[in-house]
Every structure is written in C-alpha cells, then in structure tokens.
Design an enzyme around this catalytic site. Structure first.
Site, PDB file in Angstrom:
ATOM      1  N   VAL A 115      37.069  14.721   3.290  1.00  0.00           N
ATOM      2  CA  VAL A 115      37.489  13.932   4.441  1.00  0.00           C
ATOM      3  C   VAL A 115      38.368  14.834   5.298  1.00  0.00           C
ATOM      4  CG1 VAL A 115      37.314  11.649   3.363  1.00  0.00           C
ATOM      5  CG2 VAL A 115      39.446  12.934   3.182  1.00  0.00           C
ATOM      6  N   SER A 116      38.463  14.514   6.570  1.00  0.00           N
ATOM      7  CA  SER A 116      39.210  15.369   7.487  1.00  0.00           C
ATOM      8  C   SER A 116      40.716  15.219   7.332  1.00  0.00           C
ATOM      9  CB  SER A 116      38.817  15.065   8.934  1.00  0.00           C
ATOM     10  OG  SER A 116      37.452  15.347   9.113  1.00  0.00           O
ATOM     11  N   THR A 117      41.175  13.984   7.139  1.00  0.00           N
ATOM     12  CA  THR A 117      42.615  13.752   7.017  1.00  0.00           C
ATOM     13  C   THR A 117      42.883  12.722   5.941  1.00  0.00           C
ATOM     14  OG1 THR A 117      42.730  11.899   8.564  1.00  0.00           O
ATOM     15  CG2 THR A 117      42.905  14.109   9.524  1.00  0.00           C
TER      16      THR A 117
ATOM     17  N   GLN B  15      41.758   7.958   5.619  1.00  0.00           N
ATOM     18  CA  GLN B  15      40.481   8.356   5.044  1.00  0.00           C
ATOM     19  C   GLN B  15      40.661   8.584   3.547  1.00  0.00           C
ATOM     20  OE1 GLN B  15      39.207  11.798   7.248  1.00  0.00           O
ATOM     21  NE2 GLN B  15      38.433  10.572   8.920  1.00  0.00           N
TER      22      GLN B  15
END
Length: 184
Positions: free
Chosen positions: A10-12, A16
């Site tokens: 996940v990006s952050t 998330q």
C-alpha cells in the site's frame, strides 16, 4: 514446485491496510506474504520486496494480486520480473492473470503494457492532486506542509559562529534548509 511467496503493498499507512491483500494471497497459496508501505513509483525503500526477491530459489513463485502492487512503472516492473527469472523462479500476477517465467514474449509484452498503464495512472493521480491543491489554495485552506525548522534556532547557531554545514549537522537538516532559514 517450490514455495509461493506473496507480495502486498500500500502507498501509505494513512487509511490503507495490506490485510485484505495478505489474506487473499494466503488463500491463493502464499506461504509467506511480504508487505511494504511505500510508493509504487520507485523500488527504493521497498525492503520487503527486496527480501522476497532475495529468498527466491529455482522453482519458487513470487505472487502479487495486481501489477500496480509491484510497480507503477514499466522499467521497475520489468526489473522485478527479471530478478525473479534470474533466481529461476516465476512471477505470477493474479488479476489480470499473468505468469512470467522469461520464456514467453506475450507475458513480457503484457508486463510492459501493465507497467505503462501504471505510469499513466500515476500521472493522472498526481495531476488530480495538483488541481486539488490549487483549488484549496484559492479557497485559502491549503497552506502547505508546516515547517519543521525553527529559523530562530538556525540564526542563534549562526550567531554562535557555526557555519551552514555545522548547523545542518547539529539540527539534522540539509544545508539548503539552513540557507533558507537564514534568508527569512
């Protein structure tokens, strides 16, 4: 057949969570799932991906649910695929289904296409973000990231005779930040 390693990203960590990806990869046969919280825009800082790639042996499988979980760039996606194949393993993407072992030109073309799609998607995400920031600035609700550097502290150290490099080291900031703080 060797072991199946899963990879989730996940990006952050802000809202998330990799748990859904992790559960699905386990259902699909992954014995271990490596998880990163990092941007897909670069391979830098993706320690868990590196760990998974280092563990791969001949006959193993590295599985991801979607191509953009591995990378949002054609070059990075192909780099990952090459590292998997160099280990004698197989890269498997669940949706859309791609199995890459380095012997099939069609799979390489699909990876290239998915990497390009990820790059285009990243471009549109950043464009929407910039438009949102500009709109917020016009409304006066966006002021940018708050400063983490105290200009008074920088000036005080300068008055004590310290140079920019010494100030930067003491405050654990960059020299350019020192110069910006001194200019205010």
């Amino acid at each position: 057949m060797g072991k199946v390693l899963g990879y989730a990203r996940v990006s952050t960590s802000d809202g998330q969570d990799v748990s859904t990806q992790k559960s699905r990869l386990t259902e699909l046969g992954a014995v271990v799932v490596f998880c990163d919280v990092a941007s897909g825009s670069s391979l830098a800082g993706r320690d868990q991906l590196d760990a998974a790639l280092r563990l791969l042996e001949a006959g193993d499988v590295l599985m991801a649910l979607h191509p953009d979980r591995l990378a949002r760039d054609t070059g990075d996606l192909l780099t990952i695929a090459r590292r998997v194949v160099e280990a004698g393993a197989i890269l498997q993407i669940h949706d859309p289904k791609v199995v890459f072992d380095g012997s099939d030109l069609t799979s390489e073309i699909l990876l290239t296409l998915f990497g390009l799609i990820g790059r285009v998607e990243k471009h549109f995400i950043l464009a929407r973000q910039r438009r949102g920031i500009e709109a917020a600035k016009l409304k006066g609700v966006y002021k940018g990231r708050p400063s983490t550097i105290d200009p008074a502290q920088v000036r005080e150290l300068r008055e004590q005779g310290l140079g920019a490099t010494a100030i930067a080291k003491r405050l654990k900031i960059g020299r350019a930040s020192v110069y910006r703080a001194l200019a205010t």
